[in-house]
Design a protein around this motif. Structure first.
Motif, PDB file in Angstrom:
ATOM      1  N   ILE A  25       0.844  -1.183   0.000  1.00  0.00           N
ATOM      2  CA  ILE A  25       0.000   0.000   0.000  1.00  0.00           C
ATOM      3  C   ILE A  25       0.882   1.237   0.000  1.00  0.00           C
ATOM      4  CG2 ILE A  25      -1.984  -1.048   1.139  1.00  0.00           C
ATOM      5  CD1 ILE A  25      -0.573   0.804   3.610  1.00  0.00           C
ATOM      6  N   SER A  26       0.298   2.371  -0.391  1.00  0.00           N
ATOM      7  CA  SER A  26       1.022   3.636  -0.308  1.00  0.00           C
ATOM      8  C   SER A  26       0.082   4.703   0.225  1.00  0.00           C
ATOM      9  CB  SER A  26       1.586   4.035  -1.665  1.00  0.00           C
ATOM     10  OG  SER A  26       0.566   4.170  -2.618  1.00  0.00           O
ATOM     11  N   PHE A  27       0.638   5.573   1.066  1.00  0.00           N
ATOM     12  CA  PHE A  27      -0.114   6.698   1.612  1.00  0.00           C
ATOM     13  C   PHE A  27       0.880   7.789   1.960  1.00  0.00           C
ATOM     14  CE2 PHE A  27       0.830   3.682   4.910  1.00  0.00           C
ATOM     15  CZ  PHE A  27       1.353   4.436   5.955  1.00  0.00           C
ATOM     16  N   GLY A  28       0.606   8.976   1.510  1.00  0.00           N
ATOM     17  CA  GLY A  28       1.456  10.111   1.835  1.00  0.00           C
ATOM     18  C   GLY A  28       2.914   9.918   1.494  1.00  0.00           C
ATOM     19  N   GLY A  29       3.206   9.209   0.399  1.00  0.00           N
ATOM     20  CA  GLY A  29       4.589   8.983   0.009  1.00  0.00           C
ATOM     21  C   GLY A  29       5.271   7.842   0.740  1.00  0.00           C
ATOM     22  N   ILE A  30       4.544   7.144   1.592  1.00  0.00           N
ATOM     23  CA  ILE A  30       5.089   6.022   2.349  1.00  0.00           C
ATOM     24  C   ILE A  30       4.516   4.728   1.793  1.00  0.00           C
ATOM     25  CG2 ILE A  30       5.144   4.932   4.625  1.00  0.00           C
ATOM     26  CD1 ILE A  30       4.884   7.762   5.804  1.00  0.00           C
ATOM     27  N   SER A  31       5.356   3.704   1.683  1.00  0.00           N
ATOM     28  CA  SER A  31       4.914   2.404   1.185  1.00  0.00           C
ATOM     29  C   SER A  31       5.103   1.363   2.284  1.00  0.00           C
ATOM     30  CB  SER A  31       5.731   2.021  -0.049  1.00  0.00           C
ATOM     31  OG  SER A  31       5.323   0.782  -0.544  1.00  0.00           O
ATOM     32  N   ARG A  32       4.119   0.490   2.448  1.00  0.00           N
ATOM     33  CA  ARG A  32       4.161  -0.560   3.462  1.00  0.00           C
ATOM     34  C   ARG A  32       3.526  -1.832   2.915  1.00  0.00           C
ATOM     35  NH1 ARG A  32       7.046   2.491   5.930  1.00  0.00           N
ATOM     36  NH2 ARG A  32       6.680   3.502   7.915  1.00  0.00           N
ATOM     37  N   THR A  33       3.871  -2.948   3.552  1.00  0.00           N
ATOM     38  CA  THR A  33       3.212  -4.220   3.281  1.00  0.00           C
ATOM     39  C   THR A  33       2.203  -4.451   4.395  1.00  0.00           C
ATOM     40  OG1 THR A  33       5.166  -5.121   2.198  1.00  0.00           O
ATOM     41  CG2 THR A  33       3.542  -6.701   2.991  1.00  0.00           C
ATOM     42  N   VAL A  34       0.971  -4.813   4.018  1.00  0.00           N
ATOM     43  CA  VAL A  34      -0.081  -5.039   5.010  1.00  0.00           C
ATOM     44  C   VAL A  34      -0.767  -6.376   4.751  1.00  0.00           C
ATOM     45  CG1 VAL A  34      -0.537  -2.585   5.355  1.00  0.00           C
ATOM     46  CG2 VAL A  34      -1.865  -3.842   3.661  1.00  0.00           C
ATOM     47  N   SER A  35      -1.413  -6.878   5.771  1.00  0.00           N
ATOM     48  CA  SER A  35      -2.212  -8.091   5.646  1.00  0.00           C
ATOM     49  C   SER A  35      -3.519  -7.768   4.925  1.00  0.00           C
ATOM     50  CB  SER A  35      -2.523  -8.663   7.024  1.00  0.00           C
ATOM     51  OG  SER A  35      -3.482  -9.707   6.912  1.00  0.00           O
ATOM     52  N   LEU A  36      -3.898  -8.634   4.008  1.00  0.00           N
ATOM     53  CA  LEU A  36      -5.180  -8.516   3.312  1.00  0.00           C
ATOM     54  C   LEU A  36      -6.121  -9.656   3.705  1.00  0.00           C
ATOM     55  CD1 LEU A  36      -3.872  -7.565  -0.243  1.00  0.00           C
ATOM     56  CD2 LEU A  36      -4.870  -6.040   1.457  1.00  0.00           C
ATOM     57  N   ALA A  37      -5.845 -10.287   4.847  1.00  0.00           N
ATOM     58  CA  ALA A  37      -6.629 -11.439   5.288  1.00  0.00           C
ATOM     59  C   ALA A  37      -8.112 -11.114   5.436  1.00  0.00           C
ATOM     60  CB  ALA A  37      -6.077 -11.986   6.601  1.00  0.00           C
ATOM     61  N   MET A  38      -8.429  -9.888   5.802  1.00  0.00           N
ATOM     62  CA  MET A  38      -9.839  -9.513   5.997  1.00  0.00           C
ATOM     63  C   MET A  38     -10.501  -9.017   4.717  1.00  0.00           C
ATOM     64  SD  MET A  38      -9.634  -7.725   9.743  1.00  0.00           S
ATOM     65  CE  MET A  38     -11.412  -7.611   9.878  1.00  0.00           C
ATOM     66  N   LEU A  39      -9.715  -8.865   3.649  1.00  0.00           N
ATOM     67  CA  LEU A  39     -10.251  -8.319   2.396  1.00  0.00           C
ATOM     68  C   LEU A  39      -9.889  -9.214   1.221  1.00  0.00           C
ATOM     69  CD1 LEU A  39      -9.386  -4.525   2.810  1.00  0.00           C
ATOM     70  CD2 LEU A  39     -11.549  -5.671   3.245  1.00  0.00           C
ATOM     71  N   THR A  40     -10.524 -10.346   1.138  1.00  0.00           N
ATOM     72  CA  THR A  40     -10.200 -11.283   0.061  1.00  0.00           C
ATOM     73  C   THR A  40     -10.589 -10.758  -1.315  1.00  0.00           C
ATOM     74  OG1 THR A  40     -12.286 -12.450   0.410  1.00  0.00           O
ATOM     75  CG2 THR A  40     -10.334 -13.296   1.551  1.00  0.00           C
ATOM     76  N   ASP A  41     -11.470  -9.740  -1.364  1.00  0.00           N
ATOM     77  CA  ASP A  41     -11.909  -9.212  -2.656  1.00  0.00           C
ATOM     78  C   ASP A  41     -11.187  -7.926  -3.058  1.00  0.00           C
ATOM     79  OD1 ASP A  41     -13.089  -7.785  -0.608  1.00  0.00           O
ATOM     80  OD2 ASP A  41     -14.955  -7.445  -1.693  1.00  0.00           O
ATOM     81  N   ALA A  42     -10.250  -7.430  -2.232  1.00  0.00           N
ATOM     82  CA  ALA A  42      -9.509  -6.213  -2.569  1.00  0.00           C
ATOM     83  C   ALA A  42      -8.616  -6.468  -3.782  1.00  0.00           C
ATOM     84  CB  ALA A  42      -8.668  -5.759  -1.384  1.00  0.00           C
ATOM     85  N   LYS A  43      -8.457  -5.433  -4.603  1.00  0.00           N
ATOM     86  CA  LYS A  43      -7.629  -5.569  -5.814  1.00  0.00           C
ATOM     87  C   LYS A  43      -6.771  -4.318  -5.973  1.00  0.00           C
ATOM     88  CE  LYS A  43     -11.591  -4.144  -8.587  1.00  0.00           C
ATOM     89  NZ  LYS A  43     -12.318  -3.683  -7.429  1.00  0.00           N
ATOM     90  N   PRO A  44      -5.653  -4.440  -6.694  1.00  0.00           N
ATOM     91  CA  PRO A  44      -4.797  -3.276  -6.909  1.00  0.00           C
ATOM     92  C   PRO A  44      -5.600  -2.107  -7.487  1.00  0.00           C
ATOM     93  CG  PRO A  44      -3.671  -5.244  -7.632  1.00  0.00           C
ATOM     94  CD  PRO A  44      -5.094  -5.642  -7.310  1.00  0.00           C
TER      95      PRO A  44
END
Length: 85
Positions: A25-44
């Motif tokens: 994910i990216s926010f405010g110029g910062i990039s991180r890796t996050v768990s998507l376990a709760m969002l199986t339908d999320a897409k880029p």
């Protein structure tokens, strides 16, 4: 104070099953890796609300902008060390 930070989902690591799936994910110029376990339908390209390294819900781009504006106005971005984009 606990905050849910809006972020754009840039990519998904497709090598894991749904429970261990992660995304960049990216926010405010910062990039991180996050768990998507709760969002199986999320897409880029989706905007997600993130708390404690876990994406909790998919939100609209407008909702993300509104939340960032509220965080900026309240000074929470400064407290969390986030740039005010």
């Amino acid at each position: 104070m606990c905050l849910g930070i809006p972020a754009k989902l840039d990519s998904i690591d497709e090598t894991a099953d749904d429970f261990f799936r992660t995304g960049k994910i990216s926010f405010g110029g910062i990039s991180r890796t996050v768990s998507l376990a709760m969002l199986t339908d999320a897409k880029p390209g989706d905007y997600v609300l993130v708390h404690a390294g876990v994406a909790l819900s998919v939100i609209t781009e407008q909702e993300a902008a509104t939340v960032f504006e509220y965080l900026k106005m309240s000074g929470e971005l400064d407290e969390e060390g986030l740039p005010d984009t």
